[in-house]
Design a protein around this motif. Structure first.
Motif, PDB file in Angstrom:
ATOM      1  N   UNK A  16       1.930   8.068   8.035  1.00 32.46           N
ATOM      2  CA  UNK A  16       2.872   7.426   8.955  1.00 32.46           C
ATOM      3  C   UNK A  16       2.924   5.927   8.710  1.00 32.46           C
ATOM      4  N   UNK A  17       1.760   5.307   8.575  1.00 31.07           N
ATOM      5  CA  UNK A  17       1.716   3.862   8.349  1.00 31.07           C
ATOM      6  C   UNK A  17       2.333   3.486   7.002  1.00 31.07           C
ATOM      7  N   UNK A  18       2.116   4.297   6.004  1.00 35.96           N
ATOM      8  CA  UNK A  18       2.666   4.011   4.681  1.00 35.96           C
ATOM      9  C   UNK A  18       4.189   4.052   4.698  1.00 35.96           C
ATOM     10  N   UNK A  21       6.665   0.855   7.054  1.00 38.47           N
ATOM     11  CA  UNK A  21       7.218  -0.366   6.475  1.00 38.47           C
ATOM     12  C   UNK A  21       8.492  -0.068   5.694  1.00 38.47           C
ATOM     13  N   UNK A  22       8.454   0.990   4.895  1.00 31.90           N
ATOM     14  CA  UNK A  22       9.646   1.361   4.119  1.00 31.90           C
ATOM     15  C   UNK A  22      10.812   1.679   5.038  1.00 31.90           C
ATOM     16  N   UNK A  23      10.545   2.426   6.112  1.00 34.29           N
ATOM     17  CA  UNK A  23      11.603   2.774   7.055  1.00 34.29           C
ATOM     18  C   UNK A  23      12.183   1.530   7.724  1.00 34.29           C
ATOM     19  N   UNK A  24      11.314   0.628   8.154  1.00 30.84           N
ATOM     20  CA  UNK A  24      11.791  -0.597   8.795  1.00 30.84           C
ATOM     21  C   UNK A  24      12.651  -1.421   7.833  1.00 30.84           C
ATOM     22  N   UNK A  44      15.802 -10.641   5.223  1.00 31.43           N
ATOM     23  CA  UNK A  44      14.592  -9.903   5.589  1.00 31.43           C
ATOM     24  C   UNK A  44      13.465 -10.846   5.983  1.00 31.43           C
ATOM     25  N   UNK A  45      13.399 -12.008   5.338  1.00 26.94           N
ATOM     26  CA  UNK A  45      12.418 -13.028   5.720  1.00 26.94           C
ATOM     27  C   UNK A  45      12.625 -13.396   7.176  1.00 26.94           C
ATOM     28  N   UNK A  46      13.879 -13.625   7.554  1.00 25.38           N
ATOM     29  CA  UNK A  46      14.196 -13.988   8.936  1.00 25.38           C
ATOM     30  C   UNK A  46      13.975 -12.825   9.893  1.00 25.38           C
ATOM     31  N   UNK A  47      14.403 -11.637   9.507  1.00 26.61           N
ATOM     32  CA  UNK A  47      14.290 -10.449  10.358  1.00 26.61           C
ATOM     33  C   UNK A  47      12.839 -10.139  10.715  1.00 26.61           C
ATOM     34  N   UNK A  48      11.971 -10.189   9.711  1.00 25.49           N
ATOM     35  CA  UNK A  48      10.582  -9.784   9.915  1.00 25.49           C
ATOM     36  C   UNK A  48       9.626 -10.956  10.096  1.00 25.49           C
ATOM     37  N   UNK A  49      10.146 -12.191  10.009  1.00 28.71           N
ATOM     38  CA  UNK A  49       9.324 -13.387  10.171  1.00 28.71           C
ATOM     39  C   UNK A  49       8.116 -13.361   9.235  1.00 28.71           C
ATOM     40  N   UNK A  50       8.408 -13.118   7.963  1.00 30.33           N
ATOM     41  CA  UNK A  50       7.376 -13.088   6.930  1.00 30.33           C
ATOM     42  C   UNK A  50       7.793 -14.022   5.793  1.00 30.33           C
ATOM     43  N   UNK A  51       6.928 -14.179   4.819  1.00 33.24           N
ATOM     44  CA  UNK A  51       7.223 -15.068   3.693  1.00 33.24           C
ATOM     45  C   UNK A  51       8.106 -14.372   2.666  1.00 33.24           C
ATOM     46  N   UNK A  59       9.980  -5.343  -1.417  1.00 35.75           N
ATOM     47  CA  UNK A  59      11.178  -4.899  -2.137  1.00 35.75           C
ATOM     48  C   UNK A  59      10.792  -4.296  -3.488  1.00 35.75           C
ATOM     49  N   UNK A  60       9.809  -4.884  -4.154  1.00 36.28           N
ATOM     50  CA  UNK A  60       9.339  -4.322  -5.429  1.00 36.28           C
ATOM     51  C   UNK A  60       8.802  -2.910  -5.223  1.00 36.28           C
ATOM     52  N   UNK A  61       8.066  -2.701  -4.129  1.00 37.39           N
ATOM     53  CA  UNK A  61       7.545  -1.359  -3.820  1.00 37.39           C
ATOM     54  C   UNK A  61       8.688  -0.391  -3.521  1.00 37.39           C
ATOM     55  N   UNK A  62       9.666  -0.849  -2.744  1.00 37.30           N
ATOM     56  CA  UNK A  62      10.816   0.004  -2.422  1.00 37.30           C
ATOM     57  C   UNK A  62      11.611   0.344  -3.679  1.00 37.30           C
ATOM     58  N   UNK A  63      11.701  -0.622  -4.581  1.00 38.44           N
ATOM     59  CA  UNK A  63      12.407  -0.383  -5.838  1.00 38.44           C
ATOM     60  C   UNK A  63      11.625   0.636  -6.675  1.00 38.44           C
ATOM     61  N   UNK A  64      10.321   0.467  -6.740  1.00 38.64           N
ATOM     62  CA  UNK A  64       9.464   1.414  -7.466  1.00 38.64           C
ATOM     63  C   UNK A  64       9.603   2.824  -6.897  1.00 38.64           C
TER      64      UNK A  64
END
Length: 143
Positions: A16-18, A21-24, A44-51, A59-64
């Protein structure tokens, strides 16, 4: 713990945890594309407040995993698999949020709570929530 209430097996929790993130991310990408016609990393930086680095790694993981396609400095696009996952995730979210609202939960709490629950609710429980939304409460003594 009683026999009728078993904890989630650790494998299911990890899975579920894995996927959470992909679903979000695919849902956010689909929303950005629907709203603006394009999704860029900065959205996505703005949406999730991340770097940017966090977004780039995700994105690299989602692309993979075959969920998105992109090139450096180019918009992010969902593959057919990414679109299916975004649609499935959005549907789960709507069912959970609507069910919480039917229980009398406030709009703001239902929105916040459904964001976490949607990723961890079983297919069986989701189907029961949908049945109650579609048909009403069962008459088997449950209230």
């Amino acid at each position: 713990m009683g026999n009728s209430l078993k904890a989630k097996p650790p494998q299911r929790i990890r899975a579920d945890h894995a996927s959470e993130l992909a679903e979000d991310y695919v849902e956010a990408i689909a929303d950005a594309i629907a709203e603006k016609g394009v999704c860029r990393a900065i959205d996505l930086v703005k949406q999730f407040a991340v770097t940017h680095a966090t977004v780039n790694n995700t994105i690299a993981r989602l692309q993979r995993d075959g969920l998105v396609v992109t090139e450096t400095y180019q918009p992010i696009e969902l593959t057919e698999a990414g679109k299916r996952l975004a649609t499935k995730s959005r549907k789960r979210h709507r069912i959970v949020e609507s069910f919480l609202r039917k229980l009398g939960v406030s709009e703001s709490a239902a929105a916040a709570d459904s964001e976490g629950i949607e990723h961890h609710v079983s297919s069986e429980t989701l189907a029961a929530m949908k049945r109650i939304l579609d048909q009403g409460w069962p008459s088997n003594g449950c209230t």
